[in-house]
Design a protein around this motif. Structure first.
Motif, PDB file in Angstrom:
ATOM      1  N   ASP A  22      23.443 -10.773  29.104  1.00  0.00           N
ATOM      2  CA  ASP A  22      23.481 -10.530  30.557  1.00  0.00           C
ATOM      3  C   ASP A  22      24.011  -9.112  30.743  1.00  0.00           C
ATOM      4  O   ASP A  22      25.190  -8.848  30.482  1.00  0.00           O
ATOM      5  CB  ASP A  22      24.393 -11.566  31.224  1.00  0.00           C
ATOM      6  N   THR A  51      18.401 -10.058  29.148  1.00  0.00           N
ATOM      7  CA  THR A  51      18.078 -10.017  30.572  1.00  0.00           C
ATOM      8  C   THR A  51      18.597  -8.719  31.181  1.00  0.00           C
ATOM      9  O   THR A  51      19.692  -8.253  30.845  1.00  0.00           O
ATOM     10  CB  THR A  51      18.698 -11.198  31.362  1.00  0.00           C
ATOM     11  N   GLN A  53      20.008  -7.822  34.395  1.00  0.00           N
ATOM     12  CA  GLN A  53      20.599  -8.743  35.378  1.00  0.00           C
ATOM     13  C   GLN A  53      21.814  -8.104  36.013  1.00  0.00           C
ATOM     14  O   GLN A  53      22.511  -7.292  35.407  1.00  0.00           O
ATOM     15  CB  GLN A  53      20.990 -10.019  34.613  1.00  0.00           C
ATOM     16  N   VAL A  58      18.468 -12.021  38.177  1.00  0.00           N
ATOM     17  CA  VAL A  58      17.817 -11.511  36.964  1.00  0.00           C
ATOM     18  C   VAL A  58      16.633 -10.657  37.390  1.00  0.00           C
ATOM     19  O   VAL A  58      15.759 -11.106  38.129  1.00  0.00           O
ATOM     20  CB  VAL A  58      17.343 -12.681  36.066  1.00  0.00           C
ATOM     21  N   ARG A  61      13.315  -9.895  31.888  1.00  0.00           N
ATOM     22  CA  ARG A  61      13.812 -10.414  30.620  1.00  0.00           C
ATOM     23  C   ARG A  61      12.851 -10.098  29.495  1.00  0.00           C
ATOM     24  O   ARG A  61      11.647  -9.948  29.713  1.00  0.00           O
ATOM     25  CB  ARG A  61      13.998 -11.923  30.694  1.00  0.00           C
ATOM     26  N   THR A 118      19.166 -19.953  37.219  1.00  0.00           N
ATOM     27  CA  THR A 118      20.460 -19.353  37.585  1.00  0.00           C
ATOM     28  C   THR A 118      20.776 -19.683  39.043  1.00  0.00           C
ATOM     29  O   THR A 118      19.898 -20.105  39.812  1.00  0.00           O
ATOM     30  CB  THR A 118      20.433 -17.809  37.455  1.00  0.00           C
ATOM     31  N   SER A 122      16.647 -17.694  39.348  1.00  0.00           N
ATOM     32  CA  SER A 122      15.761 -17.199  38.287  1.00  0.00           C
ATOM     33  C   SER A 122      15.562 -18.282  37.218  1.00  0.00           C
ATOM     34  O   SER A 122      16.535 -18.888  36.766  1.00  0.00           O
ATOM     35  CB  SER A 122      16.360 -15.966  37.627  1.00  0.00           C
TER      36      SER A 122
END
Ligand SMILES: Nc1ncnc2c1ncn2[C@@H]1O[C@H](COP(=O)(O)OP(=O)(O)OP(=O)(O)O)[C@@H](O)[C@H]1O
Ligand SMILES: Cc1ncc(COP(=O)(O)O)c(N)n1
Length: 296
Positions: A22, A51, A53, A58, A61, A118, A122
């Protein structure tokens, strides 16, 4: 620092966390490393994705090829004595199948956090990865840690609101123990079925917008606590409290969306370093080993 004046009494446990990066540093692998460090565990990692993000969501990816994931896991397991393993984001059915084959004979607890969507919406799992997770990884896990929407998806019960019934269904599908996390601004309540009994753990809710990484921290903490020898019930109870404290201390102000949780109490550490320093006295020069240089 931190009350360790008497010296350490226990060796750090080693946990392998398999998940994605992340870029904002709050969740995923970065969040896991911090959560594990906060309870004295060393985190080894295998990256399955990267990702782009931030605290708002996000952006994009990239997945790591399955053989490259396998190579990371092999390198770690061939050398480090790993005490517990966590899996987080798993993008494809191919990756789930390969992980299940590699981890099937491992004699240490496996914690699986099926992070499918998420908080910002996402998708982190494809549809076939969800099916593969249920068929192949769920039966290997000592604990799975979905939130309520993820539990509904895994159990194929889109209309079920009762966490106790969802835990029972996921246990019927082969999970040894199921925690359904229930973070929220007004109530925080996690439900556990440990294979024998149902439990409910309430933690102090925080109204601060600082839950980015809460689910990752929670499952990483369970992994570390199992590695340290806690029972599933003890680990889930303590992880819930510690994750809730991390949200309470969350780094509101870092990012304009849902700010990162703070497991390491960074404000206290930053504060300690910004206190006035003791004056530095000039002393005679030393060589690199700290010996006083000759002729001075
Ligand atoms: N507002 C909050 N106040 C206090 N603690 C919280 C809050 N939100 C989450 N937590 C803590 O974080 C843990 C995980 O939270 P949550 O249910 O939000 O996970 P999640 O991010 O949805 O999980 P997943 O990683 O499976 O997607 C909870 O068990 C609780 O300990
Ligand atoms: C790479 C990655 N892995 C997991 C999460 C879930 O985060 P949360 O703990 O907030 O549910 C995320 N946002 N990004």
């Amino acid at each position: 620092m931190d009350g360790f004046a008497g010296g350490p009494t226990a060796e750090p446990k080693v946990c392998l966390t398999i998940g994605s990066s992340d870029s904002s540093g709050g969740a995923g692998i970065q969040g896991d490393i911090k959560a594990l460090a906060s309870i004295g565990c060393h985190a080894a990692t295998a990256l399955v994705g990267i990702t782009a993000q931030n605290t708002r969501g996000v952006v994009s990816r990239h997945t790591v090829p399955v053989p490259a994931v396998r190579a990371q896991i092999d390198a770690v397991l061939d050398d480090l004595a790993v005490d517990a393993v966590k899996v987080g984001t798993l993008w494809s059915a191919e990756l789930v199948a390969d992980l299940a084959a590699r981890l099937a004979d491992l004699a240490v607890p496996l914690v699986a956090d099926p992070v499918m969507v998420t908080a910002a919406g996402s998708r982190l799992y494809s549809d076939d990865a969800v099916e593969a997770f249920v068929a192949e990884l769920l039966p290997l896990a000592a604990v799975i840690t979905p939130n309520l929407p993820e539990a509904r998806l895994l159990a194929r019960r889109p209309d079920e609101d009762d966490p106790v019934r969802l835990c029972a269904e996921l246990a019927r599908l082969g999970a040894s123990a199921v925690v359904i996390t229930g973070g929220g601004r007004e109530v925080v309540c996690d439900w556990l079925f440990d294979g024998h009994r149902d439990y409910r753990f309430r933690s102090t809710p925080s109204s601060a917008a600082a839950t980015h990484g809460a689910g990752c921290a929670h499952s990483a903490l369970i992994t570390g606590l199992l590695a340290r020898g806690d029972s599933v019930v003890e680990a889930v109870s303590r992880a819930g409290e510690l994750a809730a404290e991390g949200v309470g201390r969350g780094l509101v102000g870092i990012g304009s969306g849902e700010s990162p949780v703070d497991l390491l109490d960074l404000r206290r550490r930053a504060d300690a370093l910004s206190r006035p320093r003791r004056p530095i006295h000039r002393s005679r020069p030393t060589d690199r080993r700290g010996h006083i240089a000759e002729g001075t």
